[in-house]
Write a protein that holds these residues in place. Structure first.
Motif, PDB file in Angstrom:
ATOM      1  N   PHE A  15       0.839  -1.195   0.000  1.00 18.01           N
ATOM      2  CA  PHE A  15       0.000   0.000   0.000  1.00 18.01           C
ATOM      3  C   PHE A  15       0.876   1.247   0.000  1.00 18.01           C
ATOM      4  CE2 PHE A  15      -2.560  -3.401   1.716  1.00 18.01           C
ATOM      5  CZ  PHE A  15      -3.760  -3.238   1.034  1.00 18.01           C
ATOM      6  N   SER A  16       0.350   2.282  -0.649  1.00 17.12           N
ATOM      7  CA  SER A  16       1.060   3.556  -0.670  1.00 17.12           C
ATOM      8  C   SER A  16       0.033   4.673  -0.788  1.00 17.12           C
ATOM      9  CB  SER A  16       2.041   3.599  -1.848  1.00 17.12           C
ATOM     10  OG  SER A  16       1.335   3.411  -3.067  1.00 17.12           O
ATOM     11  N   SER A  17       0.500   5.895  -0.728  1.00 19.83           N
ATOM     12  CA  SER A  17      -0.411   7.042  -0.808  1.00 19.83           C
ATOM     13  C   SER A  17       0.039   7.988  -1.906  1.00 19.83           C
ATOM     14  CB  SER A  17      -0.421   7.785   0.534  1.00 19.83           C
ATOM     15  OG  SER A  17      -1.135   8.988   0.397  1.00 19.83           O
ATOM     16  N   SER A  18      -0.919   8.400  -2.745  1.00 22.08           N
ATOM     17  CA  SER A  18      -0.587   9.395  -3.770  1.00 22.08           C
ATOM     18  C   SER A  18      -0.435  10.774  -3.134  1.00 22.08           C
ATOM     19  CB  SER A  18      -1.678   9.421  -4.846  1.00 22.08           C
ATOM     20  OG  SER A  18      -2.937   9.648  -4.234  1.00 22.08           O
ATOM     21  N   ASP A  19      -1.023  10.943  -1.959  1.00 18.21           N
ATOM     22  CA  ASP A  19      -0.883  12.199  -1.218  1.00 18.21           C
ATOM     23  C   ASP A  19       0.202  11.979  -0.167  1.00 18.21           C
ATOM     24  OD1 ASP A  19      -1.046  14.313   0.511  1.00 18.21           O
ATOM     25  OD2 ASP A  19      -3.141  13.959   1.107  1.00 18.21           O
ATOM     26  N   THR A  72      -1.697   8.554   8.106  1.00 19.93           N
ATOM     27  CA  THR A  72      -2.263   7.214   8.351  1.00 19.93           C
ATOM     28  C   THR A  72      -2.754   7.130   9.794  1.00 19.93           C
ATOM     29  OG1 THR A  72      -0.025   6.474   8.799  1.00 19.93           O
ATOM     30  CG2 THR A  72      -0.937   5.864   6.676  1.00 19.93           C
ATOM     31  N   SER A  73      -3.788   6.341   9.985  1.00 19.68           N
ATOM     32  CA  SER A  73      -4.364   6.174  11.319  1.00 19.68           C
ATOM     33  C   SER A  73      -3.404   5.393  12.219  1.00 19.68           C
ATOM     34  CB  SER A  73      -5.687   5.416  11.213  1.00 19.68           C
ATOM     35  OG  SER A  73      -5.430   4.104  10.741  1.00 19.68           O
ATOM     36  N   ASP A  80      -3.316   0.072  -9.916  1.00 14.16           N
ATOM     37  CA  ASP A  80      -4.558  -0.376  -9.277  1.00 14.16           C
ATOM     38  C   ASP A  80      -4.804   0.518  -8.065  1.00 14.16           C
ATOM     39  OD1 ASP A  80      -6.673  -1.643  -8.061  1.00 14.16           O
ATOM     40  OD2 ASP A  80      -5.807  -3.665  -8.189  1.00 14.16           O
ATOM     41  N   GLU A  81      -5.763   1.436  -8.242  1.00 11.31           N
ATOM     42  CA  GLU A  81      -5.966   2.502  -7.258  1.00 11.31           C
ATOM     43  C   GLU A  81      -6.333   2.008  -5.868  1.00 11.31           C
ATOM     44  OE1 GLU A  81      -8.345   6.307  -8.337  1.00 11.31           O
ATOM     45  OE2 GLU A  81      -9.426   5.290  -6.703  1.00 11.31           O
ATOM     46  N   ARG A  82      -6.852   0.780  -5.776  1.00 16.10           N
ATOM     47  CA  ARG A  82      -7.267   0.333  -4.435  1.00 16.10           C
ATOM     48  C   ARG A  82      -6.106   0.227  -3.455  1.00 16.10           C
ATOM     49  NH1 ARG A  82      -7.324  -5.816  -3.869  1.00 16.10           N
ATOM     50  NH2 ARG A  82      -6.590  -6.593  -5.878  1.00 16.10           N
ATOM     51  N   PHE A  83      -4.875   0.214  -3.995  1.00 15.08           N
ATOM     52  CA  PHE A  83      -3.709   0.164  -3.114  1.00 15.08           C
ATOM     53  C   PHE A  83      -3.250   1.553  -2.678  1.00 15.08           C
ATOM     54  CE2 PHE A  83      -3.858  -3.940  -5.192  1.00 15.08           C
ATOM     55  CZ  PHE A  83      -3.700  -4.780  -4.100  1.00 15.08           C
ATOM     56  N   ASP A  84      -4.011   2.590  -3.077  1.00 17.32           N
ATOM     57  CA  ASP A  84      -3.713   3.965  -2.671  1.00 17.32           C
ATOM     58  C   ASP A  84      -4.517   4.261  -1.401  1.00 17.32           C
ATOM     59  OD1 ASP A  84      -3.581   6.715  -2.299  1.00 17.32           O
ATOM     60  OD2 ASP A  84      -3.695   7.163  -4.457  1.00 17.32           O
ATOM     61  N   ILE A  85      -3.847   4.301  -0.256  1.00 20.70           N
ATOM     62  CA  ILE A  85      -4.583   4.419   1.016  1.00 20.70           C
ATOM     63  C   ILE A  85      -5.214   5.793   1.211  1.00 20.70           C
ATOM     64  CG2 ILE A  85      -3.437   2.596   2.325  1.00 20.70           C
ATOM     65  CD1 ILE A  85      -1.623   4.793   3.527  1.00 20.70           C
ATOM     66  N   SER A  86      -4.720   6.812   0.519  1.00 17.30           N
ATOM     67  CA  SER A  86      -5.354   8.122   0.693  1.00 17.30           C
ATOM     68  C   SER A  86      -6.730   8.129   0.029  1.00 17.30           C
ATOM     69  CB  SER A  86      -4.474   9.247   0.140  1.00 17.30           C
ATOM     70  OG  SER A  86      -4.333   9.127  -1.256  1.00 17.30           O
ATOM     71  N   LYS A  87      -6.921   7.247  -0.934  1.00 17.41           N
ATOM     72  CA  LYS A  87      -8.225   7.151  -1.614  1.00 17.41           C
ATOM     73  C   LYS A  87      -9.066   6.012  -1.066  1.00 17.41           C
ATOM     74  CE  LYS A  87      -6.643   9.346  -5.835  1.00 17.41           C
ATOM     75  NZ  LYS A  87      -5.689   9.110  -6.897  1.00 17.41           N
ATOM     76  N   THR A 119      -9.748   1.963   3.860  1.00 20.98           N
ATOM     77  CA  THR A 119     -10.144   0.705   4.513  1.00 20.98           C
ATOM     78  C   THR A 119      -9.637  -0.529   3.759  1.00 20.98           C
ATOM     79  OG1 THR A 119     -12.249   0.806   3.343  1.00 20.98           O
ATOM     80  CG2 THR A 119     -12.239   1.594   5.628  1.00 20.98           C
ATOM     81  N   GLU A 120      -9.056  -0.328   2.572  1.00 21.00           N
ATOM     82  CA  GLU A 120      -8.593  -1.494   1.803  1.00 21.00           C
ATOM     83  C   GLU A 120      -7.580  -2.351   2.597  1.00 21.00           C
ATOM     84  OE1 GLU A 120      -9.933  -2.452  -1.062  1.00 21.00           O
ATOM     85  OE2 GLU A 120      -8.566  -4.088  -1.573  1.00 21.00           O
ATOM     86  N   PRO A 121      -6.626  -1.753   3.318  1.00 20.66           N
ATOM     87  CA  PRO A 121      -5.682  -2.613   4.066  1.00 20.66           C
ATOM     88  C   PRO A 121      -6.354  -3.463   5.147  1.00 20.66           C
ATOM     89  CG  PRO A 121      -4.834  -0.364   3.891  1.00 20.66           C
ATOM     90  CD  PRO A 121      -6.260  -0.322   3.421  1.00 20.66           C
TER      91      PRO A 121
END
Ligand code: FEO
Ligand code: CA
Ligand code: CA
Ligand code: CA
Length: 633
Positions: free
Chosen positions: A261-265, A270-271, A292-299, A302-304
């Protein structure tokens, strides 16, 4: 070792000098001394051959039949090795069964050394970095189910200038290099090979749809824009160790899921909950979010929460939907050792492989029934976490709303936080747990922990020395062993000791020399995969430092050893090629073949195993057997 002792232990043909470093020279601190039971090992040696063996915490009556079985296999240990090959004792042989990139279907293509495959070819082929595995035999057919834990980016993407993915097809290939490979294998002219196009063959990848089951199903914490009901997660990855159930299913354990997981922002905060699991704004180089955008935690924050579970797979039904069994909690699962307790509840022992994290067990709510439908036994139950006392006793603490102040669903998503709330013992990275099939004895490999006594875990729990974790900056690891009270796997109290503390007696004279069952002849570091065979012998696989110098002098490449938990003796059975880890073990139904995994040979660029020459190194499953055709496990 006396002659009479030797006579009684044909498993160890040659005398093992297990006490070559004088106990008096070794300044164990008091915790280590208590835990390692050096003297008790000495007394165990003295009474070896008698009908009872006394260990640090437990007295086992030796079952005469099991002792006889136990002693059935003799071998002369192999030396440490730095060669780029496998060594096994005289009288044994090995061959490669499957390597990364081998096609499972005839429409696939053979592994291409130059490109190292494409997204399309990898989806039809054995994944990379094989880890835990199990062989299922059904109507005379053999279905090998294998975790493909991760991909070695520099090798997997070695066709790219930086050894890193550069486009969407590289990400597709990477996702398909992960997951689980299910493949029929068959023995022909003494060699096990993949049966291409078998109806059992299947690839489960980071994109395969799977059902979220148990307390977390439908909870807010796992709802995403793509799955607003929180019922279907896509894929499984970083499957490390495994488990298998008596009802014939395979368990794949999700470990370091955070690294994808990573963040585009880059300013995304992160919580605390995600931080506890190591989810950060940067991934570990997989770059999946780029395609695959689902690995972008800023968007998709809850995916992780949809990863870090144990996944139950029916290897005999390639159309079945894998089930994420959230009732067994979410952490960096190593393996899942399944035992049916005498009262028929199913118990699953589980390690959380991170510095200062915990050891768990799950006890099913419902009971196993030989003739009943057991398919959802892992859907409901209670998670317990281990608390060790320094006096050789311990407790399993239930994680419930009453003990944690969390809901059941929250406990199953934020299991580490629940463990902290009840005061679980911080451990030196719990890797595989193994239960002895012949007696109520359970072991867990605590691989190493450079932070022991140095800094807290990610949840802020301090990591002082404690009973089963007795050395600061523990670079060598140990194997803790326990017996549930009254031999009942559902008990909430147990007794423990250390079966072995790894160390280097050629370099150290203190606690870092290891316990008395470690000598120059069998030194190793970082025990990881462990499994008892049907004779009650403990196979020990290592994932350690292979520099062969300084603290690791004379240890050579990673290796597999065989331990006798009755006597404490340990012998080196096998060494792997350069820069590999040995992980994953299973047997054929007739026990004449032992399958062993060689993971990440040449991870730093210095191996051409198994194909030799200038070839790309490839993780592989190998088959080991006896020259005389006898049983091996
Ligand atoms: Fe994937 Fe903890 O080893
Ligand atoms: Ca491991
Ligand atoms: Ca490891
Ligand atoms: Ca590994």
């Amino acid at each position: 070792m006396s002659k009479s002792t030797k006579k009684n232990s044909p498993i160890f043909e040659e005398t093992l000098n297990i006490d070559n470093h004088n106990a008096d020279d070794i300044a164990f601190d008091s915790l280590a001394e208590k835990a390692i039971s050096r003297r008790q090992f000495l007394s165990a040696s003295a009474v070896f051959g008698a009908s009872a063996f006394v260990f640090g915490c437990s007295t086992y009556s030796t079952d005469k039949n099991s002792a006889k079985k136990y002693l059935d296999l003799a071998f002369t240990p192999v030396g440490a090795s730095v060669s780029d090959t496998i060594t096994v004792p005289v009288g044994f042989k090995w061959h490669t069964v499957a390597s990364w990139g081998d096609p499972l279907w005839s429409k696939g293509v053979e592994f291409d050394q130059a490109s190292r495959g494409t997204g399309a070819s990898q989806e039809l082929a054995f994944g990379d970095n094989n880890d835990g595995m199990a062989l299922f035999t059904h109507k005379g057919r053999n279905i090998l189910t294998v975790n493909n834990e991760y991909v070695n980016r520099s090798i997997f993407h070695g066709n790219r200038p930086e050894g890193a993915p550069i486009n969407a097809d590289d990400v597709r290939k990477s996702k398909a290099g992960h997951g689980v490979s299910v493949m029929e294998i068959m023995q022909k002219n003494g060699q096990w090979k993949i049966v291409k196009d078998s109806p059992y063959n299947r690839r489960i990848t980071a994109d395969t749809a799977m059902s979220l089951t148990g307390p977390v199903r439908g909870h807010e914490l796992v709802k995403t824009s793509a799955d607003p009901k929180g019922e279907t997660a896509l894929g499984t990855f970083n499957n490390c160790g495994n488990g298998e159930t008596p009802w014939g299913t395979y368990l794949a354990c999700e470990e370091n899921f955070n690294g994808y997981f990573s963040s585009s922002d880059e300013n995304y905060q992160t919580s605390a909950e995600l931080k506890r699991y190591g989810v950060k704004n940067k991934d570990r180089g997989y770059k999946w979010a780029s395609a695959d955008e689902r690995f972008d935690i800023s968007k998709h924050p809850t995916e992780p929460n949809r990863f870090g579970y144990i996944v139950e797979i029916d290897p005999l039904n390639p159309n079945s939907t894998p089930k994420k069994r959230t009732a067994m909690g979410r952490f960096k699962h190593e393996n899942a050792e399944v035992v049916v307790a005498d009262n028929d509840h199913v118990v699953v022992y589980m390690g959380d492989d991170e510095r200062g994290e915990f050891l768990y067990k799950f006890v099913s709510k419902n009971k196993y029934s030989k003739r009943g439908n057991n398919s959802d036994l892992l859907e409901n139950g209670t998670i317990y976490v281990a608390k060790f006392a320094d006096d050789g006793k311990g407790q399993w603490l239930a994680l419930t709303p009453e003990t944690t102040g969390m809901t059941i669903a929250e406990i199953c998503v934020h299991t580490r936080i629940a463990g902290s709330k009840v005061g679980a013992t911080t451990m030196d990275r719990p890797e595989w747990v193994a239960a002895n099939p012949l007696k109520p004895e359970v072991c867990c490999a605590l691989t190493n922990n450079k932070n022991r006594g140095v800094k807290p875990n990610a949840g802020g729990d301090e990591t002082p020395l404690n009973g089963p974790n007795p050395r600061v900056e523990n670079n060598y690891g140990q194997i803790v062993r326990w017996t549930e009270d009254k031999g009942d796997h559902t008990a909430t109290t147990f007794s423990w000791d250390l079966f072995v503390t790894a160390g280097n007696p050629t370099v150290h004279k203190d606690a870092y020399a290891g316990s008395s069952n470690i000598s120059e002849a069998n030194i190793f570091n970082s025990p990881d995969g462990i499994k008892f065979d049907s004779y009650g012998r403990l196979w020990i696989q290592t994932d350690g430092k292979y520099t062969n110098k300084d603290d690791y002098a004379n240890m050579g490449n990673n290796q597999m050893l065989l331990g006798n938990t009755q006597t404490g003796e340990i012998r080196r059975f096998m060494t792997g090629p350069k820069e590999c880890e040995i992980t994953g073990i299973t047997w054929s139904a007739d026990k004449k073949t032992m399958f062993v995994g060689i993971q990440h040979p040449g991870e730093k660029g210095n191996s051409h195993w198994p194909n030799g020459g200038n070839s790309v190194p490839r993780s592989s499953v190998v088959a080991i057997s006896r020259e005389d055709g006898g049983a091996i496990g």
